[in-house]
Design a protein around this motif. Structure first.
Motif, PDB file in Angstrom:
ATOM      1  N   GLU A 226     -11.644  37.015 -42.380  1.00 13.79           N
ATOM      2  CA  GLU A 226     -12.098  38.399 -42.503  1.00 13.79           C
ATOM      3  C   GLU A 226     -12.984  38.583 -43.734  1.00 13.79           C
ATOM      4  OE1 GLU A 226     -10.246  42.922 -43.158  1.00 13.79           O
ATOM      5  OE2 GLU A 226      -8.966  41.125 -43.371  1.00 13.79           O
ATOM      6  N   ILE A 227     -14.165  39.130 -43.537  1.00 10.93           N
ATOM      7  CA  ILE A 227     -15.047  39.492 -44.649  1.00 10.93           C
ATOM      8  C   ILE A 227     -14.795  40.955 -45.000  1.00 10.93           C
ATOM      9  CG2 ILE A 227     -17.446  39.800 -45.367  1.00 10.93           C
ATOM     10  CD1 ILE A 227     -18.154  37.425 -43.583  1.00 10.93           C
ATOM     11  N   LEU A 228     -14.515  41.222 -46.249  1.00 12.02           N
ATOM     12  CA  LEU A 228     -14.186  42.577 -46.684  1.00 12.02           C
ATOM     13  C   LEU A 228     -15.469  43.374 -46.919  1.00 12.02           C
ATOM     14  CD1 LEU A 228     -11.262  41.746 -49.117  1.00 12.02           C
ATOM     15  CD2 LEU A 228     -11.123  42.508 -46.738  1.00 12.02           C
ATOM     16  N   PRO A 229     -15.450  44.663 -46.598  1.00 14.60           N
ATOM     17  CA  PRO A 229     -16.680  45.472 -46.606  1.00 14.60           C
ATOM     18  C   PRO A 229     -17.044  46.053 -47.967  1.00 14.60           C
ATOM     19  CG  PRO A 229     -14.872  46.780 -45.760  1.00 14.60           C
ATOM     20  CD  PRO A 229     -14.305  45.412 -46.031  1.00 14.60           C
ATOM     21  N   TYR A 230     -17.098  45.194 -48.981  1.00 14.99           N
ATOM     22  CA  TYR A 230     -17.527  45.669 -50.292  1.00 14.99           C
ATOM     23  C   TYR A 230     -19.048  45.736 -50.334  1.00 14.99           C
ATOM     24  CZ  TYR A 230     -12.744  44.798 -51.784  1.00 14.99           C
ATOM     25  OH  TYR A 230     -11.377  44.820 -51.902  1.00 14.99           O
ATOM     26  N   HIS A 231     -19.562  46.709 -51.081  1.00 15.15           N
ATOM     27  CA  HIS A 231     -21.010  46.869 -51.172  1.00 15.15           C
ATOM     28  C   HIS A 231     -21.548  45.914 -52.236  1.00 15.15           C
ATOM     29  CE1 HIS A 231     -24.951  48.641 -51.018  1.00 15.15           C
ATOM     30  NE2 HIS A 231     -24.917  48.861 -52.325  1.00 15.15           N
ATOM     31  N   LEU A 232     -22.111  44.808 -51.768  1.00 12.38           N
ATOM     32  CA  LEU A 232     -22.687  43.805 -52.654  1.00 12.38           C
ATOM     33  C   LEU A 232     -24.041  43.379 -52.091  1.00 12.38           C
ATOM     34  CD1 LEU A 232     -19.520  41.547 -53.098  1.00 12.38           C
ATOM     35  CD2 LEU A 232     -20.551  42.928 -54.904  1.00 12.38           C
ATOM     36  N   ASP A 233     -25.048  43.366 -52.928  1.00 10.78           N
ATOM     37  CA  ASP A 233     -26.359  42.882 -52.474  1.00 10.78           C
ATOM     38  C   ASP A 233     -26.313  41.388 -52.199  1.00 10.78           C
ATOM     39  OD1 ASP A 233     -27.535  45.412 -52.624  1.00 10.78           O
ATOM     40  OD2 ASP A 233     -28.054  45.137 -54.740  1.00 10.78           O
ATOM     41  N   THR A 234     -25.660  40.644 -53.076  1.00 16.28           N
ATOM     42  CA  THR A 234     -25.419  39.216 -52.863  1.00 16.28           C
ATOM     43  C   THR A 234     -23.980  38.926 -53.249  1.00 16.28           C
ATOM     44  OG1 THR A 234     -26.248  38.678 -55.086  1.00 16.28           O
ATOM     45  CG2 THR A 234     -27.808  38.513 -53.248  1.00 16.28           C
ATOM     46  N   GLY A 235     -23.446  37.853 -52.672  1.00 13.92           N
ATOM     47  CA  GLY A 235     -22.046  37.533 -52.891  1.00 13.92           C
ATOM     48  C   GLY A 235     -21.209  38.003 -51.707  1.00 13.92           C
ATOM     49  N   VAL A 236     -20.029  37.406 -51.569  1.00 10.63           N
ATOM     50  CA  VAL A 236     -19.144  37.685 -50.436  1.00 10.63           C
ATOM     51  C   VAL A 236     -17.708  37.736 -50.933  1.00 10.63           C
ATOM     52  CG1 VAL A 236     -18.475  36.995 -48.105  1.00 10.63           C
ATOM     53  CG2 VAL A 236     -20.669  36.225 -49.026  1.00 10.63           C
ATOM     54  N   VAL A 237     -16.924  38.648 -50.376  1.00  9.10           N
ATOM     55  CA  VAL A 237     -15.488  38.689 -50.633  1.00  9.10           C
ATOM     56  C   VAL A 237     -14.782  38.680 -49.281  1.00  9.10           C
ATOM     57  CG1 VAL A 237     -13.576  39.921 -51.716  1.00  9.10           C
ATOM     58  CG2 VAL A 237     -15.860  40.023 -52.743  1.00  9.10           C
ATOM     59  N   ALA A 238     -13.796  37.795 -49.145  1.00 12.66           N
ATOM     60  CA  ALA A 238     -13.077  37.654 -47.883  1.00 12.66           C
ATOM     61  C   ALA A 238     -11.581  37.710 -48.137  1.00 12.66           C
ATOM     62  CB  ALA A 238     -13.458  36.347 -47.202  1.00 12.66           C
ATOM     63  N   SER A 239     -10.805  37.820 -47.064  1.00 12.52           N
ATOM     64  CA  SER A 239      -9.352  37.920 -47.197  1.00 12.52           C
ATOM     65  C   SER A 239      -8.671  37.058 -46.138  1.00 12.52           C
ATOM     66  CB  SER A 239      -8.903  39.378 -47.040  1.00 12.52           C
ATOM     67  OG  SER A 239      -7.499  39.497 -47.194  1.00 12.52           O
ATOM     68  N   ILE A 240      -7.583  36.402 -46.568  1.00 14.36           N
ATOM     69  CA  ILE A 240      -6.777  35.570 -45.680  1.00 14.36           C
ATOM     70  C   ILE A 240      -5.316  35.943 -45.894  1.00 14.36           C
ATOM     71  CG2 ILE A 240      -6.129  33.197 -45.071  1.00 14.36           C
ATOM     72  CD1 ILE A 240      -8.813  32.357 -46.472  1.00 14.36           C
ATOM     73  N   GLY A 241      -4.560  36.062 -44.815  1.00 18.38           N
ATOM     74  CA  GLY A 241      -3.137  36.347 -44.917  1.00 18.38           C
ATOM     75  C   GLY A 241      -2.822  37.826 -44.782  1.00 18.38           C
ATOM     76  N   SER A 242      -1.556  38.159 -45.034  1.00 18.28           N
ATOM     77  CA  SER A 242      -1.098  39.545 -44.938  1.00 18.28           C
ATOM     78  C   SER A 242       0.073  39.743 -45.886  1.00 18.28           C
ATOM     79  CB  SER A 242      -0.675  39.875 -43.498  1.00 18.28           C
ATOM     80  OG  SER A 242       0.394  39.036 -43.092  1.00 18.28           O
ATOM     81  N   GLY A 243       0.355  40.988 -46.169  1.00 20.66           N
ATOM     82  CA  GLY A 243       1.459  41.297 -47.062  1.00 20.66           C
ATOM     83  C   GLY A 243       0.997  42.088 -48.264  1.00 20.66           C
ATOM     84  N   GLU A 244       1.959  42.399 -49.127  1.00 22.84           N
ATOM     85  CA  GLU A 244       1.695  43.271 -50.278  1.00 22.84           C
ATOM     86  C   GLU A 244       1.027  42.517 -51.429  1.00 22.84           C
ATOM     87  OE1 GLU A 244       3.257  46.595 -51.114  1.00 22.84           O
ATOM     88  OE2 GLU A 244       3.518  46.941 -48.970  1.00 22.84           O
ATOM     89  N   ARG A 245       1.479  41.300 -51.693  1.00 22.43           N
ATOM     90  CA  ARG A 245       1.017  40.580 -52.881  1.00 22.43           C
ATOM     91  C   ARG A 245      -0.307  39.883 -52.593  1.00 22.43           C
ATOM     92  NH1 ARG A 245       4.341  35.989 -56.285  1.00 22.43           N
ATOM     93  NH2 ARG A 245       3.611  36.590 -58.356  1.00 22.43           N
ATOM     94  N   THR A 246      -1.243  39.962 -53.551  1.00 20.06           N
ATOM     95  CA  THR A 246      -2.571  39.364 -53.365  1.00 20.06           C
ATOM     96  C   THR A 246      -2.953  38.552 -54.596  1.00 20.06           C
ATOM     97  OG1 THR A 246      -3.279  41.244 -52.000  1.00 20.06           O
ATOM     98  CG2 THR A 246      -5.002  39.826 -52.871  1.00 20.06           C
ATOM     99  N   VAL A 247      -3.439  37.346 -54.356  1.00 20.77           N
ATOM    100  CA  VAL A 247      -3.978  36.489 -55.401  1.00 20.77           C
ATOM    101  C   VAL A 247      -5.423  36.182 -55.029  1.00 20.77           C
ATOM    102  CG1 VAL A 247      -3.182  34.367 -54.267  1.00 20.77           C
ATOM    103  CG2 VAL A 247      -3.621  34.357 -56.732  1.00 20.77           C
TER     104      VAL A 247
END
Length: 374
Positions: free
Chosen positions: A43-64
């Motif tokens: 999953e690619i997260l919908p952050y507003h960035l001209d360049t660069g990418v942020v993605a997410s893997i997994g589920s649950g409350e805690r995030t690293v």
């Protein structure tokens, strides 16, 4: 997608090395990473960035989070490799292509075991570390929201493949970039008494600021004050009206950083007053020191040994790293990955051994899995 991750990330590394892009210009790199992630079902997260990418893997409350930087340097490559840069005057001379491939590999490994994760992993491919300050764009976009810790890696051409450099506390210096303009009165070189000689005044200033490190910073602290760019005048028989100076201050501790900046400004004002000219200055880069969280060190070391790495204390460096901007917000740990003995970072003949990539990917994936389980 069924793939050989080792082979895949090495192929991506070759492509990235051949197609380097400068800070805030990483458009094609961003597109390719998005394709890599989407093709793997990440999953690619919908952050507003001209360049660069942020993605997410997994589920649950805690995030690293795990982070790679993706930009290259304005250096013409001289390394003798088959996948040499195709962009004249631009090169991945700091190993950001390897960082990107390693973190991509970790993301693919984590995706394969997504159901086993005890939380979420936020995967950050950051632009413009060399600018520096691209980490600030990631933070402004909200990509650290609800993240409890972050891990980053960096190529180490002074370590063999199979060695990791791990050390708690400060590892990279705070970085200040200054610009100073001294404004005097130009005149004929034969009549200096009729003007205010900014070349002479700049010389006094450059000498005076060296006393900041030699006589004002605690000798047990590391610090550097360097003037690296001087511009004044354009001919032999005219004393120039103004002088432009540019350079950097590097420090480890908050106390030394604050003192060095204050004394630098004091000396600039004092020199200007002494010689009857005006001085205007600004700090154009202000990046804090990288500080590795002590609580995360044991996890980083034990995981490295479990993965068969040799662990060395990472050498401290007065080089800067904007990973520190994340560490101001949340606990973080920055790890050096041995990429084979080579010319140093930022050298036109710098190179990374591709065999360093996959073991580092496995390490990062296991590190964040263990963090989420701890």
């Amino acid at each position: 997608m069924n793939l050989d991750i080792k082979e895949y990330i090495e192929k991506e590394f070759y492509y990235l090395h051949s197609h380097p892009e400068l800070s805030y210009q990483e458009y094609e790199t961003t597109k390719r990473l998005k394709t890599d992630l989407q093709d793997s079902g990440i999953e690619i997260l919908p952050y507003h960035l001209d360049t660069g990418v942020v993605a997410s893997i997994g589920s649950g409350e805690r995030t690293v989070a795990i982070r790679a930087d993706i930009d290259a340097l304005p250096i013409h490559e001289e390394a003798d490799v088959a996948y040499k840069s195709l962009s004249d005057g631009v090169m991945h001379a700091c190993g950001h292509d390897s960082h990107t491939a390693i973190i991509l590999g970790a993301a693919l490994l984590l995706k394969q075991h997504e159901q086993e994760l005890k939380g979420k992993v936020r995967v950050i491919f950051q632009p413009a570390e060399e600018a520096p300050g691209g980490a600030g764009k990631i933070i402004e976009a909200g990509a650290l929201d609800n993240v409890s810790a972050i891990f980053g890696i960096h190529s180490a051409p002074f370590f063999d493949v199979g060695t990791l450099g791990i050390l708690a506390g400060p590892t990279h210096a705070a970085v200040e970039k200054f610009e100073l303009i001294l404004e005097g009165n130009g005149t004929h070189a034969a009549h200096p008494n009729l003007g205010k000689d900014t070349v002479l005044i700049a010389s006094h200033f450059i000498t005076a600021i060296q006393s900041i490190v030699s006589r004002e910073i605690d000798p047990v602290d590391s610090a550097v004050v360097s003037v690296t760019h001087i511009q004044a005048g354009n001919t032999w028989n005219v004393i120039p009206q103004s002088a432009y100076l540019e350079g950097t201050i590097r420090t480890y501790t908050k106390k030394a950083r604050a003192l060095a900046k204050k004394r630098f400004e004091d000396i600039a004002k004092g020199i200007a007053s002494t010689f009857g000219i005006s001085a205007s200055m600004k700090w154009t880069v202000e990046i804090p020191a990288t500080f590795n969280d002590y609580k995360l060190e044991q996890l980083a070391r034990t995981t490295a040994l479990e993965e068969g790495f040799i662990v060395e204390d990472a050498p401290r460096s007065l080089g800067g790293e904007d990973f520190s901007l994340y560490q101001e917000k949340i606990p973080g740990f920055f790890i050096l990955v041995g990429t084979g003995k080579s010319f140093p970072n930022h050298n036109p003949r710098f190179r990374v051994a591709p065999e360093a990539l996959y073991p580092a990917s496995k390490y990062v994936a296991k590190l964040v899995r263990k963090y989420l389980e701890s």
